[in-house]
Design a protein around this motif. Structure first.
Motif, PDB file in Angstrom:
ATOM      1  N   GLY A   9      15.699   5.537  -9.222  1.00  0.00           N
ATOM      2  CA  GLY A   9      15.694   4.199  -9.788  1.00  0.00           C
ATOM      3  C   GLY A   9      15.322   4.161 -11.264  1.00  0.00           C
ATOM      4  N   ALA A  10      14.631   5.174 -11.746  1.00  0.00           N
ATOM      5  CA  ALA A  10      14.191   5.206 -13.153  1.00  0.00           C
ATOM      6  C   ALA A  10      15.373   5.182 -14.117  1.00  0.00           C
ATOM      7  CB  ALA A  10      13.327   6.428 -13.397  1.00  0.00           C
ATOM      8  N   SER A  11      16.496   5.738 -13.713  1.00  0.00           N
ATOM      9  CA  SER A  11      17.663   5.755 -14.596  1.00  0.00           C
ATOM     10  C   SER A  11      18.382   4.404 -14.621  1.00  0.00           C
ATOM     11  CB  SER A  11      18.639   6.851 -14.159  1.00  0.00           C
ATOM     12  OG  SER A  11      19.153   6.557 -12.866  1.00  0.00           O
ATOM     13  N   LYS A  12      17.968   3.474 -13.770  1.00  0.00           N
ATOM     14  CA  LYS A  12      18.632   2.177 -13.684  1.00  0.00           C
ATOM     15  C   LYS A  12      18.008   1.122 -14.590  1.00  0.00           C
ATOM     16  CE  LYS A  12      20.049   3.025  -8.948  1.00  0.00           C
ATOM     17  NZ  LYS A  12      20.033   2.551  -7.572  1.00  0.00           N
ATOM     18  N   GLY A  37       0.796  -1.214   0.000  1.00  0.00           N
ATOM     19  CA  GLY A  37       0.000   0.000   0.000  1.00  0.00           C
ATOM     20  C   GLY A  37       0.831   1.268   0.000  1.00  0.00           C
ATOM     21  N   ASP A  38       2.125   1.150   0.159  1.00  0.00           N
ATOM     22  CA  ASP A  38       2.995   2.318   0.165  1.00  0.00           C
ATOM     23  C   ASP A  38       3.515   2.543  -1.252  1.00  0.00           C
ATOM     24  OD1 ASP A  38       4.684   4.383   0.725  1.00  0.00           O
ATOM     25  OD2 ASP A  38       5.629   3.420   2.437  1.00  0.00           O
ATOM     26  N   ASN A  39       3.553   3.767  -1.688  1.00  0.00           N
ATOM     27  CA  ASN A  39       3.962   4.081  -3.058  1.00  0.00           C
ATOM     28  C   ASN A  39       5.427   4.464  -3.181  1.00  0.00           C
ATOM     29  OD1 ASN A  39       1.495   3.595  -4.309  1.00  0.00           O
ATOM     30  ND2 ASN A  39       0.727   5.602  -3.685  1.00  0.00           N
ATOM     31  N   ARG A  40       6.194   4.334  -2.122  1.00  0.00           N
ATOM     32  CA  ARG A  40       7.595   4.745  -2.191  1.00  0.00           C
ATOM     33  C   ARG A  40       8.390   3.921  -3.191  1.00  0.00           C
ATOM     34  NH1 ARG A  40       9.187   5.482   4.046  1.00  0.00           N
ATOM     35  NH2 ARG A  40       7.013   5.078   4.509  1.00  0.00           N
ATOM     36  N   LEU A  41       8.138   2.624  -3.243  1.00  0.00           N
ATOM     37  CA  LEU A  41       8.834   1.762  -4.195  1.00  0.00           C
ATOM     38  C   LEU A  41       8.507   2.194  -5.623  1.00  0.00           C
ATOM     39  CD1 LEU A  41      10.692  -0.752  -4.223  1.00  0.00           C
ATOM     40  CD2 LEU A  41       8.646  -2.139  -4.462  1.00  0.00           C
ATOM     41  N   LYS A  42       7.256   2.461  -5.886  1.00  0.00           N
ATOM     42  CA  LYS A  42       6.837   2.901  -7.221  1.00  0.00           C
ATOM     43  C   LYS A  42       7.457   4.256  -7.565  1.00  0.00           C
ATOM     44  CE  LYS A  42       2.634   3.865  -9.850  1.00  0.00           C
ATOM     45  NZ  LYS A  42       1.168   3.848  -9.759  1.00  0.00           N
ATOM     46  N   ARG A  43       7.401   5.200  -6.642  1.00  0.00           N
ATOM     47  CA  ARG A  43       7.990   6.522  -6.901  1.00  0.00           C
ATOM     48  C   ARG A  43       9.471   6.404  -7.206  1.00  0.00           C
ATOM     49  NH1 ARG A  43       4.838   8.328  -2.403  1.00  0.00           N
ATOM     50  NH2 ARG A  43       6.720   8.290  -1.148  1.00  0.00           N
ATOM     51  N   TYR A  44      10.175   5.572  -6.478  1.00  0.00           N
ATOM     52  CA  TYR A  44      11.618   5.413  -6.677  1.00  0.00           C
ATOM     53  C   TYR A  44      11.928   4.852  -8.064  1.00  0.00           C
ATOM     54  CZ  TYR A  44      16.394   3.777  -6.097  1.00  0.00           C
ATOM     55  OH  TYR A  44      17.739   3.543  -6.271  1.00  0.00           O
ATOM     56  N   TRP A  45      11.243   3.758  -8.442  1.00  0.00           N
ATOM     57  CA  TRP A  45      11.575   3.067  -9.690  1.00  0.00           C
ATOM     58  C   TRP A  45      10.973   3.701 -10.932  1.00  0.00           C
ATOM     59  CZ3 TRP A  45      15.646   0.281  -9.951  1.00  0.00           C
ATOM     60  CH2 TRP A  45      16.097  -0.394  -8.832  1.00  0.00           C
ATOM     61  N   VAL A  46       9.868   4.415 -10.821  1.00  0.00           N
ATOM     62  CA  VAL A  46       9.237   4.995 -12.005  1.00  0.00           C
ATOM     63  C   VAL A  46       9.624   6.459 -12.201  1.00  0.00           C
ATOM     64  CG1 VAL A  46       7.049   5.495 -13.155  1.00  0.00           C
ATOM     65  CG2 VAL A  46       7.310   3.387 -11.854  1.00  0.00           C
ATOM     66  N   TYR A  47       9.699   7.228 -11.118  1.00  0.00           N
ATOM     67  CA  TYR A  47       9.928   8.665 -11.230  1.00  0.00           C
ATOM     68  C   TYR A  47      11.234   9.142 -10.606  1.00  0.00           C
ATOM     69  CZ  TYR A  47       4.910   8.232 -11.966  1.00  0.00           C
ATOM     70  OH  TYR A  47       3.671   7.839 -12.418  1.00  0.00           O
ATOM     71  N   GLY A  48      11.763   8.398  -9.655  1.00  0.00           N
ATOM     72  CA  GLY A  48      12.927   8.851  -8.900  1.00  0.00           C
ATOM     73  C   GLY A  48      14.251   8.351  -9.450  1.00  0.00           C
ATOM     74  N   HIS A  79       4.419  -0.024 -18.547  1.00  0.00           N
ATOM     75  CA  HIS A  79       3.318   0.598 -19.278  1.00  0.00           C
ATOM     76  C   HIS A  79       3.117   2.042 -18.834  1.00  0.00           C
ATOM     77  CE1 HIS A  79      -1.007   1.456 -20.061  1.00  0.00           C
ATOM     78  NE2 HIS A  79      -0.672   0.944 -21.228  1.00  0.00           N
ATOM     79  N   LEU A  80       3.218   2.295 -17.557  1.00  0.00           N
ATOM     80  CA  LEU A  80       3.066   3.637 -17.024  1.00  0.00           C
ATOM     81  C   LEU A  80       4.149   4.563 -17.573  1.00  0.00           C
ATOM     82  CD1 LEU A  80       1.531   5.434 -14.969  1.00  0.00           C
ATOM     83  CD2 LEU A  80       3.185   4.661 -13.256  1.00  0.00           C
ATOM     84  N   ARG A  81       5.362   4.079 -17.660  1.00  0.00           N
ATOM     85  CA  ARG A  81       6.487   4.907 -18.092  1.00  0.00           C
ATOM     86  C   ARG A  81       6.513   5.126 -19.606  1.00  0.00           C
ATOM     87  NH1 ARG A  81      12.858   3.896 -16.608  1.00  0.00           N
ATOM     88  NH2 ARG A  81      13.673   5.622 -17.797  1.00  0.00           N
ATOM     89  N   TYR A  82       6.226   4.080 -20.383  1.00  0.00           N
ATOM     90  CA  TYR A  82       6.393   4.171 -21.830  1.00  0.00           C
ATOM     91  C   TYR A  82       5.086   4.293 -22.609  1.00  0.00           C
ATOM     92  CZ  TYR A  82      11.260   3.070 -21.034  1.00  0.00           C
ATOM     93  OH  TYR A  82      12.549   3.108 -20.608  1.00  0.00           O
ATOM     94  N   GLY A  83       3.953   3.983 -21.992  1.00  0.00           N
ATOM     95  CA  GLY A  83       2.681   4.124 -22.673  1.00  0.00           C
ATOM     96  C   GLY A  83       2.264   2.928 -23.506  1.00  0.00           C
ATOM     97  N   PHE A  84       3.019   1.852 -23.446  1.00  0.00           N
ATOM     98  CA  PHE A  84       2.649   0.602 -24.104  1.00  0.00           C
ATOM     99  C   PHE A  84       3.178  -0.552 -23.277  1.00  0.00           C
ATOM    100  CE2 PHE A  84       6.380   2.407 -26.203  1.00  0.00           C
ATOM    101  CZ  PHE A  84       7.322   1.411 -26.047  1.00  0.00           C
TER     102      PHE A  84
END
Length: 80
Positions: free
Chosen positions: A20-23, A7-18, A52-57
């Protein structure tokens, strides 16, 4: 390290927007990272959703194949 509390979005924020996204740039790379925090089944579903969220497909889309330098499965890319 990101918080993996359900239920915490920290993992998602790190890997999609933070940071972690550059990794990662592919579904496989993201899934490999997520396996450190999640079960294989959940990591696969989560990686597909975040890809899908990051690339749109979706990872199985022909646009992803073309992006990776592979030919599309059919004669054209997109709706048939």
């Amino acid at each position: 390290m990101p918080d993996t509390t359900p239920g915490d979005n920290r993992l998602k924020r790190y890997w999609v927007y933070g940071a972690g996204a550059s990794k990662w740039s592919t579904f496989t790379e993201l899934r490999k990272h997520l396996l450190k925090y999640l079960t294989p089944e959940i990591a696969t579903r989560t990686a597909a959703s975040w890809f899908h969220l990051r690339y749109g497909f979706w990872p199985g889309d022909d646009r992803n194949r073309v992006r990776a330098g592979k030919p599309p499965r059919g004669q054209r890319i997109g709706p048939g």
